[in-house]
Design an enzyme around this catalytic site. Structure first.
Site, mmCIF file in Angstrom:
data_model
loop_
_atom_site.group_PDB
_atom_site.id
_atom_site.type_symbol
_atom_site.label_atom_id
_atom_site.label_comp_id
_atom_site.label_asym_id
_atom_site.label_seq_id
_atom_site.Cartn_x
_atom_site.Cartn_y
_atom_site.Cartn_z
ATOM 1 N N LYS A 117 -8.374 16.778 11.465
ATOM 2 C CA LYS A 117 -7.032 17.298 11.183
ATOM 3 C C LYS A 117 -6.962 17.985 9.816
ATOM 4 C CE LYS A 117 -5.140 16.266 15.080
ATOM 5 N NZ LYS A 117 -4.718 17.342 16.020
ATOM 6 N N TYR A 146 -10.964 11.513 13.050
ATOM 7 C CA TYR A 146 -9.675 12.143 13.358
ATOM 8 C C TYR A 146 -9.089 12.794 12.107
ATOM 9 C CZ TYR A 146 -4.784 12.609 14.800
ATOM 10 O OH TYR A 146 -3.531 13.100 15.068
ATOM 11 N N ALA A 147 -9.081 12.052 10.995
ATOM 12 C CA ALA A 147 -8.551 12.600 9.740
ATOM 13 C C ALA A 147 -9.368 13.809 9.291
ATOM 14 C CB ALA A 147 -8.539 11.528 8.656
ATOM 15 N N ALA A 148 -10.697 13.719 9.437
ATOM 16 C CA ALA A 148 -11.552 14.852 9.055
ATOM 17 C C ALA A 148 -11.206 16.084 9.878
ATOM 18 C CB ALA A 148 -13.020 14.479 9.254
ATOM 19 N N ASP A 196 -11.895 21.938 29.322
ATOM 20 C CA ASP A 196 -12.305 21.039 28.247
ATOM 21 C C ASP A 196 -12.295 21.870 26.974
ATOM 22 O OD1 ASP A 196 -13.564 19.466 26.348
ATOM 23 O OD2 ASP A 196 -15.182 18.815 27.673
#
Length: 305
Positions: free
Chosen positions: A162, A158-160, A66
């Site tokens: 990436k 997700y954007a944060a 993980d």
């Protein structure tokens, strides 16, 4: 794909190796004669990928991991070193997404998305980089996203994450160059939307079926970029012509681009997508579905038309 003789016998660690880019890259590295250490949560799927790698001519070591767990990632590095003696390439590829209005996505799903996508990359980078310094060489490849330089609504965590991956990679690359660490390379690959199981694994709290953005590209493009960069390192590569255009537009016309991207995303996901149930996807627990490299949505769409 072209042969890269310099990859023959190299030790390559790949996270997120049970599907998508990771699975495809694992088989291609094996085809190039590399020793691949395969990491993901799904042990049974990893065993299948390991057999594919061995059939392709490489050697494979599956390790159930993980990436959001620091101890798991440290053990992954130790396993690679103890079994193979070194690490030549480390690919931080594992990632998940969470789609929905910010307030509708449970906070624990937001948190786990960031743990997987950003902290997982941080842990992998840390243990790989320390080994590279000890060896005197090595290539770190972090899979970010076009959304690491732009943004759309409804993919907030997700954007944060990436954006964080891009920043982590850029900052570490500056350290390497400032301190003249010869032989160590920090590379970032930023794909646009590709036809992998990402959308089958994403958490979805929109009240609609997930509508992958268009255009949806062939995952082989990213796999080839990964192998190319491992063979001949470069700082950054955006994969997908639309991604290159979006990043350029975001730099030149940020306000207009942000407004346009938001409208398109809202229309695609909330106005046109059919109703669907909420789902935590594979963010917190792995799922059996979605083990392919390419989900063939592009071909299915063409047949319908």
């Amino acid at each position: 794909m072209a042969r890269h003789s310099e990859l023959n016998g190299k030790v390559v660690v790949i996270t997120g190796a049970s599907s998508g880019f990771g699975r495809g890259a694992a088989v291609e590295f094996a085809n190039q004669g590399a020793q691949v250490v395969l990491a993901a949560r799904r042990g049974e799927a990893l065993d299948t990928v390991a057999r594919e790698c061995e059939a392709a001519g490489g050697t494979a070591i599956p390790v159930s991991v993980d990436v959001s767990n620091e101890q798991d990632m440290e053990q992954l590095a130790k396993t690679a070193i103890s079994r193979c003696g070194r690490i030549d390439v480390w690919l931080n590829n594992a990632g998940v997404g969470a789609l929905g209005r910010f307030e509708d996505i449970p906070i624990d799903v937001h948190e786990q998305t960031i743990k997987t996508d950003l902290l997982g990359t941080l842990y992998g980078s840390y243990f790989a980089y320390r080994q590279f310094l000890q060896q005197g060489n090595g290539t770190l490849i972090n899979i970010a996203s076009e959304l690491g330089k732009t943004s759309v609504p409804y993919y907030t965590s997700y954007a944060a994450a990436k954006h964080g991956v891009v920043g982590l990679s850029d900052s570490l690359r500056q350290e390497v160059k400032q301190n003249k660490v010869a032989g160590v390379h920090i590379c970032t690959i930023l794909p646009t939307a590709h036809d992998t199981p990402f959308f089958d694994h994403a958490a979805n709290y929109t009240g609609h079926e997930i509508a992958p953005p268009k255009p949806l590209h062939d995952p082989q493009n990213v796999i080839e970029a990964i192998v190319d960069v491992a063979s001949d390192p470069e700082d950054e590569r955006i994969v997908g012509g639309d991604g290159v255009l979006k990043v350029a537009m975001a730099n030149l016309m940020p306000g207009t681009t942000e407004k346009m991207e938001a409208k398109v995303m809202h229309k695609t996901q909330f106005e046109k997508a059919p109703p669907g149930p909420d789902s935590p996807g594979a963010v917190e627990q792995p799922t059996a579905r979605g083990t392919a490299v390419d989900m063939n949505r592009r071909k299915q769409k063409q047949r319908k038309e």
